[in-house]
Design an enzyme around this catalytic site. Structure first.
Site, PDB file in Angstrom:
ATOM      1  N   HIS A 234      -1.183  -9.304  -8.747  1.00 51.41           N
ATOM      2  CA  HIS A 234      -2.113  -9.598  -8.099  1.00 51.41           C
ATOM      3  C   HIS A 234      -2.366 -11.061  -7.471  1.00 51.41           C
ATOM      4  O   HIS A 234      -2.968 -11.205  -6.296  1.00 51.41           O
ATOM      5  CB  HIS A 234      -3.644  -8.773  -8.387  1.00 51.41           C
ATOM      6  CG  HIS A 234      -4.142  -9.720  -9.463  1.00 51.41           C
ATOM      7  ND1 HIS A 234      -4.175  -9.459 -10.822  1.00 51.41           N
ATOM      8  CD2 HIS A 234      -5.242 -10.504  -9.183  1.00 51.41           C
ATOM      9  CE1 HIS A 234      -5.167 -10.206 -11.375  1.00 51.41           C
ATOM     10  NE2 HIS A 234      -5.421 -10.966 -10.653  1.00 51.41           N
ATOM     11  N   ASP A 274       0.725  -5.201 -13.259  1.00 53.18           N
ATOM     12  CA  ASP A 274       0.388  -6.231 -12.785  1.00 53.18           C
ATOM     13  C   ASP A 274       0.822  -7.370 -13.283  1.00 53.18           C
ATOM     14  O   ASP A 274       0.452  -8.420 -14.029  1.00 53.18           O
ATOM     15  CB  ASP A 274      -1.196  -6.554 -13.204  1.00 53.18           C
ATOM     16  CG  ASP A 274      -2.022  -7.285 -12.195  1.00 53.18           C
ATOM     17  OD1 ASP A 274      -1.408  -7.849 -11.155  1.00 53.18           O
ATOM     18  OD2 ASP A 274      -3.038  -7.598 -12.383  1.00 53.18           O
ATOM     19  N   SER A 345      -6.489 -15.242 -14.334  1.00 51.92           N
ATOM     20  CA  SER A 345      -5.399 -14.034 -14.036  1.00 51.92           C
ATOM     21  C   SER A 345      -4.019 -14.856 -14.328  1.00 51.92           C
ATOM     22  O   SER A 345      -3.659 -15.655 -13.611  1.00 51.92           O
ATOM     23  CB  SER A 345      -5.361 -13.571 -12.801  1.00 51.92           C
ATOM     24  OG  SER A 345      -6.453 -12.635 -12.778  1.00 51.92           O
TER      25      SER A 345
END
Length: 581
Positions: A234, A274, A345
């Site tokens: 992402h 992801d 992230s």
């Protein structure tokens, strides 16, 4: 960036989403009729598959019928002969991954004489050597850790490989090959040096009448000395998403003080887990090692390194809060209380030895200490495929199921899917796959990611108290499987996997269909909305929000427990449910 609200499948978020769905979407008229039967077993289709060389897909169609028909027997023999030729070609090409598909398929078919003395370990060792020779030591290292039993290697091979891994910074693997004690933790400074800030510049976007920079910020870490970096999908999505039409440039920064923006490119990616693999050209300061342990302990002290808000080289610490949270479509995520913010992230989650046990990917906004990481074993399984380049092709059966008292019960089979070709039907209970018994959907999903698409799996299932068996040739999982099913099947057939009730149509046509509830799956959306066996309802509206990949229905319910008084109910479900494999 850290993924927040929209990717967390909790119930209170669902209620927030309902309002958005019913304001922003319009209903779709009559549901499409299905043009697919559960499986097409016609001779015409089988012959077309044989002509196209798709021999692995032929076997599930013909094997159950070889005793009934000479025509089917002939086609089975043709398929096996074709597979043998493909095996020989794969060995001649030195293609270890393709060879692995045929080896496993022949073994499940009890046709092991075709493959001779070659073992899975032999093929994985070929893969290790190939990755080492091509400078992809990160892939080689995880293959050594996950697929090869070190005791099967002779001393010369172990020492030769240990030297290669030692030189590439994979000290954990090198030490295991040498048979010595693991080295002491490297200290904090090298670990911090091995992380980067991942920046995605998407140009300028308008906020009102003012243009502001549109930038995505995440974290990443080096997994080999050639400049390969792991991060989240992402974070870099705009770089590879074909639907994104705007400006997008990817680069990394090592620290806040440096003005250098080092260009990077995306090598491979996977949306379901992801994950993304990047490549840059630079001298790598530190190479991270993965832990050999399957999972950390509950309450274990852990650390994360990342760039919250773009502040590079930020170290935070905490503990493991819970296991196997159903946050992602195909994985059980680690819940952690390590402080995480947007920008973390893609950063590494580390144990006390400085080894990677996961990758940070999500947090829940306004809930401090409720954060999530992708477990290390899942990452390790996918790293070699990420090195192969492009979007990873994950395997799938093509069905949705439910955990039922220690057994996995099929609730829906996608028309035209591998499961349909294998003869599986809703209501069947899976007994075993490749001779292994599974009690949960997640355990099946974890097993399937160790297999490549096209691999022939043997399946035993129970139907009406009788055991049956057959084969399923694994297919390629669509990005969002039930979105693909929407174009193949009548909408009413999707009500069971999406909402959790089985139905009998009573009357009606078009959107005004009348149904009786035959059963309700415990803990499903239908169960929590108050549906029960014996209720009847009229389906008034079906809504598919393509932006959020949500399906919502509005019904008029005559509830048995409410004395069959009518009440209007609306329920919604994500298409990207985690009960599909």
């Amino acid at each position: 960036m850290t993924t927040y609200i929209q990717r967390i499948g909790t119930h209170f978020l669902f209620f927030l989403l309902w309002a958005m769905v019913f304001v922003s979407c319009s209903s779709i008229d009559d549901p499409p009729a299905s043009d697919f039967s559960s499986g097409d077993f016609s001779l015409e289709r089988i012959d077309n598959l044989l002509e196209n060389g798709e021999n692995l897909r032929v076997v599930p169609l013909v094997f159950p019928r070889v005793e009934e028909s000479l025509e089917m027997r002939d086609r089975y023999v043709k398929a096996i002969d074709g597979l043998e030729a493909e095996w020989i070609a794969a060995r001649a090409d030195g293609d270890w991954r393709r060879s692995l598909i045929y080896l496993r398929s022949f073994r499940n078919l009890d046709e092991s004489s075709v493959i001779g003395d070659i073992t899975e370990s032999d093929l994985f060792l070929e893969g290790v050597q190939e990755y080492l020779d091509s400078g992809k030591t990160g892939a080689a290292a995880v293959l050594m850790q996950t697929e090869i039993y070190l005791e099967t290697l002779d001393d010369d091979t172990r020492m030769r490989l240990a030297e290669r891994f030692d030189a590439a910074g994979h000290t954990s693997v090198a030490t295991a090959l040498k048979g010595g004690e693991q080295p002491p933790p490297p200290g904090i400074e090298p670990l911090v040096d091995g992380t980067v800030t991942v920046w995605v510049n998407r140009g300028i976007r308008l906020v009102g009448n003012v243009g502001v920079p549109d930038r995505g910020i995440g974290s990443g870490f080096f997994i080999d000395p050639e400049g390969y970096i792991l991060t989240n999908y992402h974070v870099i999505e705009s770089e590879v998403d074909p639907s994104y039409q705007g400006y997008s440039r990817l680069y990394i920064k090592l620290d806040d003080e440096s003005a250098d923006r080092i260009p990077a490119k995306v090598v491979g990616w996977d949306r379901n887990f992801d994950l993304a693999l990047l490549k840059t050209e630079m001298d790598v300061p530190y190479v991270f090692n993965f832990s050999n342990d399957a999972a950390p302990k509950l309450g274990e002290n852990i650390k994360a390194i990342g760039s919250p808000g773009g502040l590079a080289r930020t170290l935070t610490s905490g503990t493991v809060s819970a296991f196997a949270r159903s946050i992602q479509p195909m994985a059980g995520s680690l819940q952690i209380d390590v402080p995480i913010n947007p920008g973390n992230s893609g950063g590494p989650l580390l144990n006390s030895s400085g080894e990677v046990i996961g990758i940070v990917f999500a947090g829940v906004q306004d809930y401090d200490g409720v954060n999530f990481a992708i477990p290390g074993p899942y990452v390790q399984q996918l790293v070699p495929s990420l090195y192969e380049g492009g979007q990873i092709e994950l395997p799938w059966f093509g069905l949705s199921a439910w955990d039922a008292a220690g057994r996995v019960e099929i609730t829906y089979v996608v028309p035209g899917s591998p499961a349909a070709d294998g003869g599986l039907l809703p209501g069947d209970r899976i007994v075993s796959i490749d001779g292994l018994r599974f009690q949960t959907i997640r355990s099946i999903q974890e097993y399937l990611i160790t297999r490549d698409p096209a691999t022939l799996t043997s399946v035993v299932w129970e139907r009406n108290g009788l055991e049956m068996s057959g084969y399923v040739a694994l297919g390629v999982r669509p990005d969002i499987p039930l979105r693909a099913a929407l174009g193949r099947d009548a909408r009413e057939n999707l009500l069971t996997p999406l909402f959790g009730f089985t139905l009998e149509r009573i009357s009606g046509k078009g959107l005004n269909q009348n149904y009786r509830v035959e059963s309700v799956l415990p803990g499903s959306i239908a169960d929590e909305a108050g549906f029960s066996e014996g209720d009847s309802f009229t389906l008034r509206k079906w809504i598919h929000d393509e932006e959020y990949d949500v399906v919502a229905i509005q019904v008029v319910l005559k509830g048995r427990k409410a004395g069959f008084f009518e009440s209007a109910i609306q329920i919604a479900a994500y298409l990207d449910i985690n009960t599909v494999f």
